[in-house]
Design an enzyme around this catalytic site. Sequence first.
Site, PDB file in Angstrom:
ATOM      1  CB  SER A  10      -0.823  -0.003   1.291  1.00  0.00           C
ATOM      2  OG  SER A  10      -1.491   1.226   1.468  1.00  0.00           O
TER       3      SER A  10
ATOM      4  CE1 TYR B 123      -4.274  -2.254   4.846  1.00  0.00           C
ATOM      5  CE2 TYR B 123      -3.258  -0.120   4.481  1.00  0.00           C
ATOM      6  CZ  TYR B 123      -3.891  -1.239   3.991  1.00  0.00           C
ATOM      7  OH  TYR B 123      -4.138  -1.359   2.643  1.00  0.00           O
TER       8      TYR B 123
HETATM    9  N1  LIG Z   1      -8.552  -0.287  -1.862  1.00  0.00           N
HETATM   10  C1  LIG Z   1      -7.527   0.476  -1.608  1.00  0.00           C
HETATM   11  O1  LIG Z   1      -7.629   1.716  -1.669  1.00  0.00           O
HETATM   12  C2  LIG Z   1      -6.199  -0.139  -1.228  1.00  0.00           C
HETATM   13  C3  LIG Z   1      -5.093   0.724  -1.118  1.00  0.00           C
HETATM   14  C4  LIG Z   1      -3.870   0.190  -0.790  1.00  0.00           C
HETATM   15  C5  LIG Z   1      -3.721  -1.174  -0.591  1.00  0.00           C
HETATM   16  N2  LIG Z   1      -4.821  -1.997  -0.692  1.00  0.00           N
HETATM   17  C6  LIG Z   1      -4.597  -3.443  -0.481  1.00  0.00           C
HETATM   18  O2  LIG Z   1      -5.140  -4.139  -1.593  1.00  0.00           O
HETATM   19  C7  LIG Z   1      -5.373  -5.510  -1.217  1.00  0.00           C
HETATM   20  C8  LIG Z   1      -6.733  -5.932  -1.735  1.00  0.00           C
HETATM   21  O3  LIG Z   1      -7.741  -5.226  -1.056  1.00  0.00           O
HETATM   22  P1  LIG Z   1      -8.970  -4.536  -1.804  1.00  0.00           P
HETATM   23  O4  LIG Z   1      -8.840  -3.084  -1.629  1.00  0.00           O
HETATM   24  O5  LIG Z   1      -9.134  -5.101  -3.143  1.00  0.00           O
HETATM   25  O6  LIG Z   1     -10.170  -4.968  -0.829  1.00  0.00           O
HETATM   26  P2  LIG Z   1     -11.364  -6.008  -1.020  1.00  0.00           P
HETATM   27  O7  LIG Z   1     -11.982  -6.136   0.326  1.00  0.00           O
HETATM   28  O8  LIG Z   1     -12.232  -5.584  -2.133  1.00  0.00           O
HETATM   29  O9  LIG Z   1     -10.622  -7.356  -1.403  1.00  0.00           O
HETATM   30  C9  LIG Z   1      -9.876  -8.088  -0.460  1.00  0.00           C
HETATM   31  C10 LIG Z   1     -10.102  -9.567  -0.702  1.00  0.00           C
HETATM   32  O10 LIG Z   1      -9.306 -10.321   0.233  1.00  0.00           O
HETATM   33  C11 LIG Z   1     -10.105 -11.382   0.731  1.00  0.00           C
HETATM   34  N3  LIG Z   1      -9.603 -11.843   2.028  1.00  0.00           N
HETATM   35  C12 LIG Z   1      -9.654 -11.216   3.229  1.00  0.00           C
HETATM   36  N4  LIG Z   1      -9.137 -11.993   4.188  1.00  0.00           N
HETATM   37  C13 LIG Z   1      -8.724 -13.139   3.578  1.00  0.00           C
HETATM   38  C14 LIG Z   1      -8.113 -14.316   4.045  1.00  0.00           C
HETATM   39  N5  LIG Z   1      -7.795 -14.496   5.341  1.00  0.00           N
HETATM   40  N6  LIG Z   1      -7.826 -15.301   3.150  1.00  0.00           N
HETATM   41  C15 LIG Z   1      -8.154 -15.146   1.836  1.00  0.00           C
HETATM   42  N7  LIG Z   1      -8.751 -14.058   1.340  1.00  0.00           N
HETATM   43  C16 LIG Z   1      -9.019 -13.052   2.208  1.00  0.00           C
HETATM   44  C17 LIG Z   1     -11.503 -10.777   0.828  1.00  0.00           C
HETATM   45  O11 LIG Z   1     -12.514 -11.769   0.902  1.00  0.00           O
HETATM   46  C18 LIG Z   1     -11.571  -9.958  -0.468  1.00  0.00           C
HETATM   47  O12 LIG Z   1     -12.069 -10.722  -1.542  1.00  0.00           O
HETATM   48  C19 LIG Z   1      -5.233  -5.535   0.289  1.00  0.00           C
HETATM   49  O13 LIG Z   1      -3.975  -6.103   0.625  1.00  0.00           O
HETATM   50  C20 LIG Z   1      -5.286  -4.073   0.695  1.00  0.00           C
HETATM   51  O14 LIG Z   1      -4.615  -3.829   1.893  1.00  0.00           O
HETATM   52  C21 LIG Z   1      -6.053  -1.498  -1.004  1.00  0.00           C
END
Ligand SMILES: NC(=O)c1ccc[n+]([C@@H]2O[C@H](COP(=O)([O-])OP(=O)(O)OC[C@H]3O[C@@H](n4cnc5c(N)ncnc54)[C@H](O)[C@@H]3O)[C@@H](O)[C@H]2O)c1
Length: 288
Positions: A143, A155
């Site tokens: 991130s 986080y």
């Molecule tokens: N959305 C943002 O703005 C953003 C910014 C920076 C980083 N991220 C990172 O991106 C990655 C994806 O997140 P996202 O934003 O797409 O959110 P999201 O919630 O849409 O997707 C996350 C996915 O991870 C799955 N998940 C959660 N716990 C799990 C586990 N124990 N085992 C297997 N699957 C699991 C969830 O079911 C979901 O499908 C994460 O690592 C998040 O920290 C997101």
Amino acid sequence: MKELANKVAFVTGAASGIGLGIATALAQVGVKVMLADIEKAALDKAVESLKRTNAAVDGIVADVSLRGALEEATAKTIERFGKVHILVNNAGIGGEGLFEHTTPSGWDWVLGVNLMSVINGFQIFVPLMREHGEGGHIVSTASMAGVITAPNAQYQVTKHGVVALSESVRGELGQQGIGVSVLCPGFIRTNILDFARNVPSRYQGKTNARPFGQWQANDAVAAERLSFMQKRINEGIDPLYVGDLVREGIEDDVLYIFTDTEFEPLFDARVAEIKKGFDRIRSRKPRH
Ligand SMILES: NC(=O)c1ccc[n+]([C@@H]2O[C@H](COP(=O)([O-])OP(=O)(O)OC[C@H]3O[C@@H](n4cnc5c(N)ncnc54)[C@H](O)[C@@H]3O)[C@@H](O)[C@H]2O)c1
């Protein structure tokens, strides 16, 4: 890794958001993709919709924070597709917020999903990539929180850990034909703030992870922060565009995959703060 067609990828957290964007972008250039996720209903829907585009994909339900579950999912992926060339350690959750709200179970949960699953991913998949000898690439989703620092310590700690791990092993694995990238997204339009939906049963009732909005009842500062985050994420970048950036990052073997430059000034401010520590010690006068 220049030629992606017919390679095999294993993507965690692939049922939603960025993981689904990456799985889609890889499938679109002919990569066979195993989508792994803890949420069965969303996973089934994602796999079904990708299959309609003629993609060679499959899904596997796994809580990737558990090493045994990740090993089992890996074995089933090898059974299904023969080998894995691309690992995407993407599953992630948000954390309990301000430090005063954090709990021992919350730390275990967030460290498990956001960091241990990534460490275990490297440990499980690197020997398999070495064994098939066709080269590999590992992308882990950190991130902007991995290169700047803000409140929400759980986080921050995990995302800095993912960046450190990726940078640290890149040289070593590069010599073995395995590329390493770290994805540091800004605000992306996903379901991340609803991460409380993913609390495993072993932590139910033991953490402070609540669906967005429930903070309002008891903490005005956290509520304000979440409200700002929700707005920014609702207006965020399309996860499919992030998927394309990741595909390019794999093709060009890029270490840092950023999605935008919004946080660059905050990164500069962090570096300036660290530099102050060096400046201070450089100009320190002896006490006697
Ligand atoms: N959305 C943002 O703005 C953003 C910014 C920076 C980083 N991220 C990172 O991106 C990655 C994806 O997140 P996202 O934003 O797409 O959110 P999201 O919630 O849409 O997707 C996350 C996915 O991870 C799955 N998940 C959660 N716990 C799990 C586990 N124990 N085992 C297997 N699957 C699991 C969830 O079911 C979901 O499908 C994460 O690592 C998040 O920290 C997101």
